[in-house]
Design a protein around this motif. Structure first.
Motif, mmCIF file in Angstrom:
data_model
loop_
_atom_site.group_PDB
_atom_site.id
_atom_site.type_symbol
_atom_site.label_atom_id
_atom_site.label_comp_id
_atom_site.label_asym_id
_atom_site.label_seq_id
_atom_site.Cartn_x
_atom_site.Cartn_y
_atom_site.Cartn_z
ATOM 1 N N LYS A 194 7.625 18.189 -22.219
ATOM 2 C CA LYS A 194 8.792 17.626 -21.546
ATOM 3 C C LYS A 194 9.626 16.816 -22.536
ATOM 4 C CE LYS A 194 6.366 16.866 -17.214
ATOM 5 N NZ LYS A 194 5.902 15.775 -16.373
ATOM 6 N N VAL A 212 17.332 22.383 -9.925
ATOM 7 C CA VAL A 212 16.929 21.682 -8.702
ATOM 8 C C VAL A 212 16.856 20.182 -8.965
ATOM 9 C CG1 VAL A 212 15.599 23.616 -7.787
ATOM 10 C CG2 VAL A 212 14.456 21.956 -9.258
ATOM 11 N N ASP A 213 17.106 19.399 -7.928
ATOM 12 C CA ASP A 213 16.970 17.948 -8.076
ATOM 13 C C ASP A 213 16.557 17.301 -6.756
ATOM 14 O OD1 ASP A 213 16.990 15.385 -9.004
ATOM 15 O OD2 ASP A 213 19.133 15.295 -9.457
ATOM 16 N N ARG A 214 15.372 16.804 -6.726
ATOM 17 C CA ARG A 214 14.866 15.922 -5.658
ATOM 18 C C ARG A 214 13.555 15.330 -6.165
ATOM 19 N NH1 ARG A 214 14.333 17.423 0.630
ATOM 20 N NH2 ARG A 214 16.075 15.965 0.783
ATOM 21 N N VAL A 215 13.372 14.057 -6.005
ATOM 22 C CA VAL A 215 12.087 13.469 -6.380
ATOM 23 C C VAL A 215 11.119 13.738 -5.232
ATOM 24 C CG1 VAL A 215 10.837 11.342 -6.858
ATOM 25 C CG2 VAL A 215 13.109 11.689 -7.850
ATOM 26 N N LYS A 231 21.463 16.323 -15.692
ATOM 27 C CA LYS A 231 20.244 15.970 -14.953
ATOM 28 C C LYS A 231 19.022 15.860 -15.868
ATOM 29 C CE LYS A 231 16.598 16.858 -12.112
ATOM 30 N NZ LYS A 231 15.422 17.675 -12.061
ATOM 31 N N GLU A 235 6.851 24.545 -15.508
ATOM 32 C CA GLU A 235 7.443 25.108 -16.738
ATOM 33 C C GLU A 235 6.502 26.127 -17.380
ATOM 34 O OE1 GLU A 235 7.780 21.936 -15.906
ATOM 35 O OE2 GLU A 235 9.480 20.993 -16.917
ATOM 36 N N ARG A 246 13.537 17.251 -22.906
ATOM 37 C CA ARG A 246 14.273 16.250 -22.134
ATOM 38 C C ARG A 246 14.746 15.051 -22.968
ATOM 39 N NH1 ARG A 246 10.445 16.407 -16.662
ATOM 40 N NH2 ARG A 246 10.468 18.679 -16.491
ATOM 41 N N HIS A 273 12.927 9.365 -17.293
ATOM 42 C CA HIS A 273 11.512 9.346 -16.893
ATOM 43 C C HIS A 273 10.605 9.499 -18.118
ATOM 44 C CE1 HIS A 273 11.590 10.689 -12.376
ATOM 45 N NE2 HIS A 273 11.464 9.390 -12.484
ATOM 46 N N SER A 300 1.703 10.799 -12.802
ATOM 47 C CA SER A 300 2.061 12.197 -12.520
ATOM 48 C C SER A 300 3.256 12.617 -13.375
ATOM 49 C CB SER A 300 2.294 12.436 -11.027
ATOM 50 O OG SER A 300 3.448 11.773 -10.605
ATOM 51 N N ILE A 301 4.106 11.660 -13.738
ATOM 52 C CA ILE A 301 5.229 12.011 -14.618
ATOM 53 C C ILE A 301 4.727 12.235 -16.054
ATOM 54 C CG2 ILE A 301 7.423 11.159 -15.578
ATOM 55 C CD1 ILE A 301 7.856 9.690 -12.907
ATOM 56 N N LEU A 342 18.234 12.011 -15.967
ATOM 57 C CA LEU A 342 17.152 11.680 -15.016
ATOM 58 C C LEU A 342 15.766 11.973 -15.616
ATOM 59 C CD1 LEU A 342 17.068 12.396 -11.224
ATOM 60 C CD2 LEU A 342 15.052 12.672 -12.617
ATOM 61 N N ASN A 343 15.541 13.240 -15.988
ATOM 62 C CA ASN A 343 14.222 13.565 -16.523
ATOM 63 C C ASN A 343 13.998 12.881 -17.868
ATOM 64 O OD1 ASN A 343 15.177 16.454 -15.061
ATOM 65 N ND2 ASN A 343 13.201 15.648 -14.441
ATOM 66 N N HIS A 382 6.458 6.877 -6.670
ATOM 67 C CA HIS A 382 6.400 7.947 -7.663
ATOM 68 C C HIS A 382 5.516 7.459 -8.803
ATOM 69 C CE1 HIS A 382 8.929 11.282 -9.822
ATOM 70 N NE2 HIS A 382 7.682 11.613 -9.613
ATOM 71 N N LEU A 441 12.062 24.173 -13.967
ATOM 72 C CA LEU A 441 13.027 23.323 -14.687
ATOM 73 C C LEU A 441 13.165 23.717 -16.150
ATOM 74 C CD1 LEU A 441 12.645 19.534 -13.737
ATOM 75 C CD2 LEU A 441 14.588 21.042 -13.380
HETATM 76 O O1 LIG Z 1 8.146 17.150 -12.204
HETATM 77 P P1 LIG Z 1 7.978 17.041 -13.706
HETATM 78 O O2 LIG Z 1 6.570 16.704 -14.021
HETATM 79 O O3 LIG Z 1 8.516 18.231 -14.413
HETATM 80 O O4 LIG Z 1 8.865 15.829 -14.192
HETATM 81 C C1 LIG Z 1 8.687 14.546 -13.667
HETATM 82 C C2 LIG Z 1 9.975 14.020 -13.073
HETATM 83 O O5 LIG Z 1 10.897 13.768 -14.114
HETATM 84 C C3 LIG Z 1 10.606 15.020 -12.083
HETATM 85 O O6 LIG Z 1 9.694 15.404 -11.114
HETATM 86 C C4 LIG Z 1 11.841 14.438 -11.392
HETATM 87 O O7 LIG Z 1 11.470 13.466 -10.470
HETATM 88 C C5 LIG Z 1 12.578 15.557 -10.703
HETATM 89 O O8 LIG Z 1 12.940 16.532 -11.650
HETATM 90 C C6 LIG Z 1 13.779 15.084 -9.923
HETATM 91 O O9 LIG Z 1 14.530 16.182 -9.497
#
Ligand SMILES: O=P(O)(O)OC[C@@H](O)[C@@H](O)[C@H](O)[C@H](O)CO
Ligand SMILES: NC(=O)c1ccc[n+]([C@@H]2O[C@H](COP(=O)([O-])OP(=O)(O)OC[C@H]3O[C@@H](n4cnc5c(N)ncnc54)[C@H](O)[C@@H]3O)[C@@H](O)[C@H]2O)c1
Length: 511
Positions: free
Chosen positions: A379, A225-228, A294, A136, A383, A302, A371-372, A298-299, A367, A185
């Protein structure tokens, strides 16, 4: 151990069964220039180009540019652009692991040491697409950036230098405009990137004809985009390499699920035929509902659950989901507070939420919560905060758990000490390193220094934090009841401890 490189692919090395390996695509031209060499792009976009090449559809490779001075392109070049990708999850209910050597990356360029090589890519008519993911922080306007810097500091600055060189080299040829597809994102990433590119072009007094060429012959797409992607598997790497039989410093891991929503003209889907090889790419004329769904579910889940779970002593999303209290906390947040705050079809949101819960429970990926937690303050603003504000507007009261999550985030920085560019902080389990923007870390350090353990003082911390418009873009003390509630929760967390506070909250007992 032998190293992964093209010689290994061309020789008689015996790759393990189950690893997918393609012939080295020596002759495919470079068609894409990509800003960013991080885990995400390598496990997502580059994997997609690889999949298309495998099916003889795109027939082009990606030249990767490192957006900041430190990075991985040297390692990428040592491995001739090759790396192993391991995707794991449940497929039709069965644990599935797909291991593959990805060969869509032709080479890496470090513009800090190879500026001319970088500009040469602008002279290549085959290169038609720009991809980026620079976090970002990457799509941002730096008014001090300059074309005289080689390279300009920011990613948009580097992109302007690239496009301007192309414009001059091809004499403003409309056919040499690029299709620019950012993956960061941030909301309407393409529109924002275009705005900054045009702003810098103005600042740098570039010719009007260039700006017209940008506007009329270059296409900036908005995407989601979306994938962990869990990146380099540091905990399991020894076992993984032993099974692979070769050395690979760029092993990347992630989940099987993927989705790319691209807001753009259908005709582009012919030039980028992702869907023809079964990739989950949606071309649409309005990506807003996909993004809201999303980012908020999802975010948002998290970012609102990880601070509490981390303080609780947990390490991964999987552990959090299986934990009796924290797992319930995440579900309550999603179904009772986030979904009711979103003005979209509830059934569609619930189905998406169900799939998110299942993805979070994926037992085959690790995961890490830490790191999140990275850059959590910004965020949280995009989010989680919209769900709090919209819930309040719809129901006339604050959502309990999301409000609590704000207090949990503030509590993460308690007693932290800034060291260099990060913060040494402490949870019950021990010390950890918190990474966020330096001014944010300094602000939290200063704010918590004044805390004396009293309820009043907890309210003062809440008031000070909520008033910081640099973080929230507004003074949140204006949101009815928020300061009071966050202050109360901060007091409970610091006096009773996180465990007791969350336990009671989940059972409906805290107020
Ligand atoms: O990657 P970040 O640090 O922006 O956010 C952490 C997670 O929420 C993120 O990586 C999700 O897993 C991802 O956005 C899934 O598509
Ligand atoms: N990892 C995931 O699950 C995932 C999923 C979807 C989206 N994303 C998004 O992708 C981004 C990158 O994630 P990653 O896992 O690849 O991280 P990473 O650390 O592996 O890669 C980060 C990339 O961003 C570049 N970068 C960092 N700071 C920059 C700056 N200030 N200016 C320009 N470039 C900068 C780095 O050079 C590197 O190429 C995240 O911010 C996230 O929003 C990640």
């Amino acid at each position: 151990m032998v190293k992964l490189n093209k010689q290994l692919l061309k020789g008689n090395f015996e790759f393990p069964a189950g690893l997918q390996v393609q012939e080295f695509p020596e002759d495919l031209p470079e068609k894409v220039i990509q800003f960013g060499e991080g885990n995400f792009l390598r496990a997502f976009v580059d994997w997609m180009f690889h999949r298309m090449n495998k099916n003889k559809l795109f027939n082009g490779r990606v030249v990767v540019v490192q957006p900041i001075p430190e990075g991985l392109v040297e390692k990428l070049n040592e491995q001739d652009g090759l790396y192993t990708l391991i995707l794991r999850g449940l497929k039709d209910g069965e644990p599935t692991e797909v291991k593959e050597i990805i060969s869509s990356v032709s080479r890496g360029i470090n513009p800090y040491t190879q500026w001319d090589e970088f500009l040469k890519c602008a002279e290549n008519p085959d290169i038609e697409f720009v991809i980026s993911n620079t976090t970002e922080a990457g799509i941002s306007y730096d008014k001090n950036d300059s074309l005289d810097k080689k390279p300009p500091v920011s990613f948009p600055g580097k992109l302007v230098a690239y496009l301007y060189h192309r414009f001059k080299y091809f004499d403003g040829d409309p056919a040499r405009g690029m299709v620019i597809i950012p993956c960061e994102l941030i909301d309407r990433n393409g529109d924002n990137l275009k705005r900054i590119v045009l702003q810098l072009s103005d600042d740098w007094n570039l010719p009007e004809e260039f700006k017209t060429w940008i506007k009329e012959h270059n296409t900036f797409l908005n995407t989601l985009v979306d994938r962990v992607v869990t990146g380099y598997p540091k905990d399991e790497i020894t076992g993984i390499l032993a099974k692979l039989g070769y050395e690979d410093e760029l092993v990347d891991t992630g989940e099987l699920f993927h989705l790319w929503v691209i807001e753009g003209p259908q005709e582009l889907s012919e030039r980028l035929p992702f869907t023809k090889v079964g990739l989950n790419v949606i071309w649409t004329d309005d990506m807003t509902p996909y993004r809201t769904r999303k980012v908020r579910i999802l975010n948002g889940a998290h970012t609102s659950s990880v601070p509490a779970a981390f303080l609780y002593g947990l390490e991964t999303v999987g552990e959090m989901m299986e934990h009796k209290v924290m797992g319930e906390y995440v579900r309550q947040i999603i179904y009772d507070e986030i979904i009711p705050s979103i003005d979209l079809d509830e059934k569609m949101l619930t189905e998406f939420a169900d799939s998110v819960v299942e993805r979070f429970r994926n037992p085959f990926i690790k995961h890490y919560l830490i790191s999140i937690l990275l850059n959590s303050s910004s965020k949280f603003k995009t989010r989680v905060l919209p769900s709090i504000i919209e819930y309040q507007k719809r129901f006339g009261r604050l959502p309990e758990k999301l409000t609590f999550s704000m207090a949990a985030l503030i509590a993460v920085y308690k007693d932290g000490r800034v060291e260099g560019t990060s913060m040494r902080a402490r949870r019950e389990k021990g010390e950890f390193i918190m990474k966020d923007d330096l001014p944010v870390l300094e602000f939290f350090e200063k704010t918590w220094e004044k805390y004396d353990g009293s309820r009043e003082s907890a309210h003062e911390v809440a008031r000070t934090v909520l008033s910081n418009a640099d973080i929230w873009e507004e003074d949140l003390n204006g949101v009815p009841g928020l300061t009071e509630k966050v202050g109360d929760y901060l007091y409970q967390i610091t006096s009773r401890g996180i465990k007791q506070t969350v336990d009671r909250l989940v059972k409906g007992g805290v107020q």
